[in-house]
Design an enzyme around this catalytic site. Structure first.
Site, mmCIF file in Angstrom:
data_model
loop_
_atom_site.group_PDB
_atom_site.id
_atom_site.type_symbol
_atom_site.label_atom_id
_atom_site.label_comp_id
_atom_site.label_asym_id
_atom_site.label_seq_id
_atom_site.Cartn_x
_atom_site.Cartn_y
_atom_site.Cartn_z
ATOM 1 N N HIS A 179 -31.085 -33.206 18.198
ATOM 2 C CA HIS A 179 -30.270 -33.886 17.487
ATOM 3 C C HIS A 179 -30.663 -33.916 15.998
ATOM 4 O O HIS A 179 -29.843 -34.307 14.981
ATOM 5 C CB HIS A 179 -30.352 -35.561 17.878
ATOM 6 C CG HIS A 179 -29.868 -35.871 19.138
ATOM 7 N ND1 HIS A 179 -28.498 -36.357 19.326
ATOM 8 C CD2 HIS A 179 -30.236 -35.657 20.206
ATOM 9 C CE1 HIS A 179 -28.292 -36.542 20.415
ATOM 10 N NE2 HIS A 179 -29.174 -36.177 21.328
ATOM 11 N N ASP A 388 -30.081 -33.381 7.479
ATOM 12 C CA ASP A 388 -29.573 -34.318 8.386
ATOM 13 C C ASP A 388 -29.091 -33.361 9.617
ATOM 14 O O ASP A 388 -28.287 -32.424 9.314
ATOM 15 C CB ASP A 388 -29.007 -35.318 8.035
ATOM 16 C CG ASP A 388 -28.983 -36.709 8.879
ATOM 17 O OD1 ASP A 388 -29.505 -36.684 9.994
ATOM 18 O OD2 ASP A 388 -28.533 -37.603 8.122
#
Length: 482
Positions: A179, A388
């Site tokens: 992730h 991110d």
């Protein structure tokens, strides 16, 4: 439920065999205890839980994960059912939490994978703890998985599990999804246990990443460090087994969030929020975990400079920043909280007025209904991470803008930037560029803002969480057309 009556405790029963197993660091629920001692479970906030809950329900799967509390005793938490899911708690001692979770996962891997925004620390005892905890997760999955089951392992805390699980259960179909970002050779090569991590991931049949560049990094490292042949999207191991790697950008349940946003009570709460912060012309909103990767200080600095220069005033625009508590025992995070709160104090000290703060800062967690109201109360969503994997906050904001209003400012270093091209894309390290984006968002023509929001909503409706999960699972199953 009858008012004032506590719900029954979750029904506990032995772990059953399942044809679909999710393995993640955390369970999708948090345990809370009422003053009277009643134990309750509630769905956890966060992107992974939001993404996988509907998949779990649809597939009647089992979820293996840590409950979030450390247990140094011998009492074992039994499997139980909650929120339509069969949950299997993993035990972590206080030493496990310190060395496996706070240590290797978040003191070594997290900063290394996020471009060394903070310096990673390499302790051998942390690595030993990481290995031992990964072994326990792998054994738990081997026990609960039915013959030929699909096992989907998640994220950086469990990168050794695929190889360990394959050794225990070669009959399984194993997928892994990361992730967070996956670094290039120049960063990954620093890791003393780099080959062990790569071999761990290669235990999977399919390794998924948020962005194509991360998948390319993985395949390149597999070839360079382990000597495996790679072709297109696959690595060919010495025994002939093929491991595929690719980008599968995660998404959200757009329909669920939009339904919450459309509720009259949500709209009423959104108006209350605007009234509470002085009802300015425009509201900037940031919602992040309090983490050094999120670029919170950079965006506050840009807003502060605009106020100092007279480009904005508190009557024209105010900033509402939500910073969810995160890893509060770690020194770097304590220092970050102090820095952010001092900066907010400087902004309000210089520009705040009675009943009209220049900036509102909330160091707290909020339920989804309150988050939806915050998304509805804002005019401009500011999502500016320094690095991110995806950032689902950007997508949640879009899901709540059912009237096609609002503007999204988005860091080009977030995975979401690959998909949400109509956002105002910024380099968060460029404070002057960020200032210009804030001004542009305030002064954009409503028709232009609506056009861009409509396009992003259309894309998000077509690329929701179901499509993400189904695409990954279908490719894991070996569908030839994928």
């Amino acid at each position: 439920m009858t008012p004032g009556v506590a719900p029954d405790k979750p029904k506990r029963r032995p772990a059953m065999k399942s044809a679909f197993v999710v393995v993640a660091n955390r369970l999708p629920v948090d345990q809370t205890t009422d003053p009277d001692g009643t134990v309750r479970w509630r769905r956890s906030p966060g992107g992974l839980v939001t993404a996988l809950e509907p998949v779990m329900r649809a597939n009647k799967g089992a979820w293996i994960g840590w409950s979030g509390s450390s247990d140094d005793g011998d009492e074992r938490q039994e499997p139980f059912d909650e929120a339509g899911m069969h949950l299997i708690p993993m035990q972590l001692t206080s030493d496990d939490v310190e060395e496996y979770y706070e240590g290797f996962s978040n003191g070594t891997l997290w900063p290394l994978y996020h471009d060394v925004i903070a310096q990673p620390v390499f302790h051998r005892e942390w690595w030993d703890a990481y290995t031992k905890v990964n072994e326990r997760f792998a054994r738990a999955a081997a026990e609960v998985a039915d013959e030929g089951a699909v096992v989907w392992v998640h994220d950086y805390q469990l990168q050794l599990v695929p190889e360990m699980l394959r050794a225990l259960r070669p009959d399984l179909r194993i997928g892994f999804f990361l992730h967070i970002p996956f670094p290039p050779n120049e960063l990954f090569a620093r890791l003393p246990w780099r080959r062990q991590i790569l071999r761990g991931l290669l235990g999977a049949d399919l390794v998924g990443f948020q962005r194509p560049g991360a998948a390319a990094n993985f395949l390149r490292l597999t070839r360079r460090m382990l000597g495996h042949q790679t072709q297109a999207d696959r690595a060919i191991l010495a025994d002939g087994r093929i491991v595929r790697a690719g980008a599968f950008p995660i998404s959200i349940d757009m329909a669920e969030l939009e339904e919450i946003a459309r509720r009259p009570e949500t709209e009423a709460r959104a108006q209350e929020i605007r009234d509470e912060i002085g009802n300015p012309d425009k509201v900037f909103l940031g919602i992040d975990r309090l983490d050094y990767t999120k670029g919170i200080g950079e965006r506050i600095k840009a807003f502060f400079e605009l106020l100092n220069e007279g480009e904005l005033s508190p009557e024209e625009a105010t900033f509402l920043q939500v910073a969810t508590p995160s890893r509060e025992r770690v020194e770097e995070y304590k220092a970050l909280r102090n820095d952010v709160e001092l900066l907010v104090g400087r902004v309000n000290g210089a520009h705040g007025r009675i009943g009209r703060p220049a900036m509102t800062y909330l160091h707290n967690s909020f339920v989804r209904t309150e988050l939806a109201a915050l998304y509805r109360a804002a005019d401009v969503m500011v999502v500016t991470p320094l690095r991110d994997g995806m950032n689902l906050v950007a997508k949640e904001f879009i899901a709540c803008r059912y009237d096609n209003t609002g503007t999204l400012i988005l860091s080009e270093f977030a995975g979401a930037a690959d998909e949400l091209r109509q956002a105002l894309l910024v380099n968060p390290y460029d404070v002057d560029g960020l200032k210009q984006a804030l001004l542009q968002a305030v002064r954009v023509e409503p028709r232009e803002a609506s056009r861009k929001m409509r396009a992003m909503r259309r894309y998000l409706a077509e690329h929701d969480v179901d499509r993400w999960a189904n695409t990954f699972l279908e490719k894991l199953a070996g569908r030839p057309e994928l």
